[in-house]
Scaffold this motif. Structure first.
Motif, PDB file in Angstrom:
ATOM      1  N   UNK A   1      50.579  20.228  61.039  1.00  0.00           N
ATOM      2  CA  UNK A   1      50.570  18.807  60.690  1.00  0.00           C
ATOM      3  C   UNK A   1      49.213  18.337  60.166  1.00  0.00           C
ATOM      4  N   UNK A   2      48.170  19.106  60.440  1.00  0.00           N
ATOM      5  CA  UNK A   2      46.852  18.701  59.948  1.00  0.00           C
ATOM      6  C   UNK A   2      46.746  18.769  58.428  1.00  0.00           C
ATOM      7  N   UNK A   3      47.699  19.414  57.776  1.00  0.00           N
ATOM      8  CA  UNK A   3      47.726  19.454  56.320  1.00  0.00           C
ATOM      9  C   UNK A   3      48.569  18.334  55.715  1.00  0.00           C
ATOM     10  N   UNK A   4      49.135  17.461  56.540  1.00  0.00           N
ATOM     11  CA  UNK A   4      50.070  16.455  56.024  1.00  0.00           C
ATOM     12  C   UNK A   4      49.436  15.535  54.992  1.00  0.00           C
ATOM     13  N   UNK A   5      48.198  15.098  55.216  1.00  0.00           N
ATOM     14  CA  UNK A   5      47.566  14.193  54.252  1.00  0.00           C
ATOM     15  C   UNK A   5      47.395  14.875  52.906  1.00  0.00           C
ATOM     16  N   UNK A   6      46.957  16.137  52.900  1.00  0.00           N
ATOM     17  CA  UNK A   6      46.826  16.866  51.642  1.00  0.00           C
ATOM     18  C   UNK A   6      48.176  16.945  50.926  1.00  0.00           C
ATOM     19  N   UNK A   7      49.222  17.240  51.664  1.00  0.00           N
ATOM     20  CA  UNK A   7      50.548  17.354  51.056  1.00  0.00           C
ATOM     21  C   UNK A   7      51.012  16.023  50.476  1.00  0.00           C
ATOM     22  N   UNK A   8      50.703  14.927  51.171  1.00  0.00           N
ATOM     23  CA  UNK A   8      51.074  13.606  50.667  1.00  0.00           C
ATOM     24  C   UNK A   8      50.340  13.291  49.368  1.00  0.00           C
ATOM     25  N   UNK A   9      49.066  13.645  49.313  1.00  0.00           N
ATOM     26  CA  UNK A   9      48.287  13.423  48.083  1.00  0.00           C
ATOM     27  C   UNK A   9      48.863  14.243  46.932  1.00  0.00           C
ATOM     28  N   UNK A  10      49.205  15.487  47.195  1.00  0.00           N
ATOM     29  CA  UNK A  10      49.778  16.345  46.155  1.00  0.00           C
ATOM     30  C   UNK A  10      51.115  15.784  45.677  1.00  0.00           C
ATOM     31  N   UNK A  11      51.956  15.373  46.615  1.00  0.00           N
ATOM     32  CA  UNK A  11      53.270  14.839  46.237  1.00  0.00           C
ATOM     33  C   UNK A  11      53.162  13.588  45.374  1.00  0.00           C
ATOM     34  N   UNK A  12      52.169  12.763  45.664  1.00  0.00           N
ATOM     35  CA  UNK A  12      52.060  11.480  44.970  1.00  0.00           C
ATOM     36  C   UNK A  12      51.202  11.538  43.716  1.00  0.00           C
ATOM     37  N   UNK A  13      50.196  12.429  43.704  1.00  0.00           N
ATOM     38  CA  UNK A  13      49.205  12.364  42.626  1.00  0.00           C
ATOM     39  C   UNK A  13      49.098  13.630  41.771  1.00  0.00           C
ATOM     40  N   UNK A  14      49.834  14.690  42.110  1.00  0.00           N
ATOM     41  CA  UNK A  14      49.776  15.917  41.300  1.00  0.00           C
ATOM     42  C   UNK A  14      50.865  15.941  40.242  1.00  0.00           C
ATOM     43  N   UNK A  15      51.800  14.988  40.300  1.00  0.00           N
ATOM     44  CA  UNK A  15      52.837  14.847  39.288  1.00  0.00           C
ATOM     45  C   UNK A  15      53.616  16.145  39.068  1.00  0.00           C
ATOM     46  N   UNK A  16      53.976  16.795  40.173  1.00  0.00           N
ATOM     47  CA  UNK A  16      54.788  18.003  40.063  1.00  0.00           C
ATOM     48  C   UNK A  16      54.072  19.207  39.486  1.00  0.00           C
ATOM     49  N   UNK A  17      52.750  19.215  39.525  1.00  0.00           N
ATOM     50  CA  UNK A  17      51.979  20.339  38.983  1.00  0.00           C
ATOM     51  C   UNK A  17      52.277  21.597  39.802  1.00  0.00           C
ATOM     52  N   UNK A  18      52.990  22.544  39.188  1.00  0.00           N
ATOM     53  CA  UNK A  18      53.408  23.733  39.942  1.00  0.00           C
ATOM     54  C   UNK A  18      52.294  24.754  40.127  1.00  0.00           C
ATOM     55  N   UNK A  19      51.090  24.456  39.648  1.00  0.00           N
ATOM     56  CA  UNK A  19      49.948  25.334  39.923  1.00  0.00           C
ATOM     57  C   UNK A  19      49.466  25.172  41.358  1.00  0.00           C
ATOM     58  N   UNK A  20      49.828  24.064  41.990  1.00  0.00           N
ATOM     59  CA  UNK A  20      49.325  23.757  43.326  1.00  0.00           C
ATOM     60  C   UNK A  20      50.319  24.229  44.373  1.00  0.00           C
ATOM     61  N   UNK A  21      49.902  25.201  45.171  1.00  0.00           N
ATOM     62  CA  UNK A  21      50.690  25.712  46.280  1.00  0.00           C
ATOM     63  C   UNK A  21      49.967  25.324  47.562  1.00  0.00           C
ATOM     64  N   UNK A  22      50.603  24.522  48.408  1.00  0.00           N
ATOM     65  CA  UNK A  22      49.925  24.028  49.607  1.00  0.00           C
ATOM     66  C   UNK A  22      49.583  25.139  50.589  1.00  0.00           C
ATOM     67  N   UNK A  23      50.200  26.311  50.436  1.00  0.00           N
ATOM     68  CA  UNK A  23      49.879  27.439  51.293  1.00  0.00           C
ATOM     69  C   UNK A  23      48.778  28.328  50.752  1.00  0.00           C
TER      70      UNK A  23
END
Length: 435
Positions: free
Chosen positions: A312-334
């Motif tokens: 859960x400590x990665x939740x903020x990063x994931x929220x930022x990616x979901x909202x501001x990366x515009x579906x950029x598939x280069x970004x893998x949260x893992x």
């Protein structure tokens, strides 16, 4: 993961030379402090994007034949969109410049020179194997390097470097310590490169701490398209003692998955062995692509710098990616490169906020970091604080402030925590037999 020897025009310093290197670099900084304009640091300039903006740079290789980390600059751009949508940092808009070093020593130097030309206040969350190429221009201009990937020894010796993890040394030491309890003979398959030459000592420090003999050192190319011969050599070594289950440790960066394809085919002709590797070489997407629960990674121990990607400590990063990366598939949260970039920008944001209404420049950022600033990363790492000479200066890593690792394991095709919390590898690394 590492550079090929024939591309190098300079050599990474060995672990026996860090004090001399550090002193030389420290002297350069003293000179820069008294000759700021001549060294490229112009007081009063906030970063080249207007008085209310701060300019930083993030670089990583992309579209090359070896390791690629396009998610790191992509995450940096998303981070900037996020903070700017919320008023910036202390009212300053954040401008992120990106650079592709192409896994090439000349392009790495060009990225460093471009950072100086653009008057960036810091290089943040970046990946490059050619630190000897990019550090000289950064050091000449007094530009801090915050949160590099931890790939090269120079990242743990340069006074301009502020690493957020323990790099490959901590990962390999942690993996060695974990494998010592369960493995017979251990074969390390690593790149035939200068940076690869540093890996055996770190793995062996962990094995030794667990009362285990040193690993067999198996060299391989870091850009091969198949690894049948190295896989067979590793299996022969690991299974030579029929009374114990051997282990194979591939540490080949992006080519680890290519090695494991060859390893899967070759292992049918040998007794059972166990695999172990380091995060960055393997993540959940790699496990999925290689067969999930039926992949050659099933049951493997994997060491990482941070909590598992489902934490859960990665939740903020994931929220930022979901909202501001515009579906950029280069970004893998893992991807640990993406995670390192997030932590590096967390550090940078904390530094700027600590300056209050003061000037934001390379000089002020560096002074804040050198002044004992403590940075919390919300539990993704221990609290970070940099000193000129830290606990691992005795083995040539004076800038390493976080030697914590996490131990993970692949169970039913999923990468999960094998042990709660972090394990500090500082004392283990102190025993590393570096040359």
């Amino acid at each position: 993961m590492t550079g090929r020897r024939h591309h190098r025009k300079t050599h990474l310093p060995t672990f026996t030379r860090p004090v001399r290197t550090t002193v030389r670099r420290a002297a350069a900084l003293v000179a820069c402090a008294s000759l700021a304009v001549g060294c490229g640091v112009v007081p009063g300039v906030s970063g080249g994007a207007g008085d209310d903006a701060i300019t930083v740079m993030t670089w990583a290789p992309s579209e090359t034949g070896a390791t690629n980390k396009p998610g790191m600059p992509a995450l940096a751009l998303a981070y900037a969109r996020w903070v700017n949508s919320n008023g910036g940092i202390n009212g300053h808009k954040l401008k992120v410049l990106i650079c592709n070093d192409h896994n090439d020593t000349v392009d790495a130097a060009n990225c460093g020179r471009r950072a100086v030309k653009e008057n960036v206040v810091a290089v943040v969350g970046s990946y490059s194997q050619y630190s000897d190429s990019f550090f000289p221009p950064l050091e000449g201009a007094g530009i801090p390097y915050i949160g590099g990937y931890g790939l090269t020894e120079s990242e743990f010796t340069s006074p301009l470097s502020y690493p957020v993890n323990g790099g490959q040394p901590a990962l390999l030491a942690g993996l060695g310590q974990a494998l010592a309890k369960d493995c017979g003979r251990v074969a390390l398959v690593r790149p035939d490169t200068i940076a690869g030459d540093e890996l055996p000592a770190m793995l062996n420090s962990g094995l030794k701490a667990g009362g285990h003999a040193s690993a067999g050192n198996q060299l391989a190319k870091d850009d091969a398209t198949e690894y049948s011969a190295p896989a067979e050599r590793a299996l022969e070594y690991a299974t030579a003692d029929s009374t114990e289950t051997g282990c194979v440790v591939p540490a080949l960066g992006d080519r680890t998955s290519t090695f494991m394809d060859s390893f899967r085919r070759a292992r049918a002709d040998y007794p059972d062995v166990r695999a172990g590797t380091v995060l960055g070489s393997v993540d959940q997407s790699v496990i999925n692509q290689s067969g999930g629960a039926s992949s050659p990674y099933e049951g493997s121990f994997i060491t990482g710098w941070y909590p598992v990607s489902t934490d859960k400590r990665w939740d903020e990063m994931k929220q930022v990616i979901n909202k501001h990366a515009f579906g950029d598939n280069r970004i893998d949260t893992g991807d640990v490169g993406v995670q390192t970039t997030w932590i590096a920008y967390t550090v940078f944001k904390a530094v700027v906020e600590s300056l209050g209404d003061g000037e934001v420049s390379a000089d002020s950022v560096r002074k804040a970091l050198d002044g004992g600033l403590k940075v919390s990363t919300d539990g993704l790492t221990p609290t970070l604080r940099w000193q000129f000479q830290d606990k691992l200066a005795s083995i040539g890593l004076p800038r390493m402030v976080n030697a914590d690792v996490t131990l993970q394991v692949v169970r039913k095709g999923q990468l999960v925590a094998a042990r709660k919390g972090f394990t500090d590898m500082t004392d283990t690394l102190k025993q590393a037999e570096v040359s």
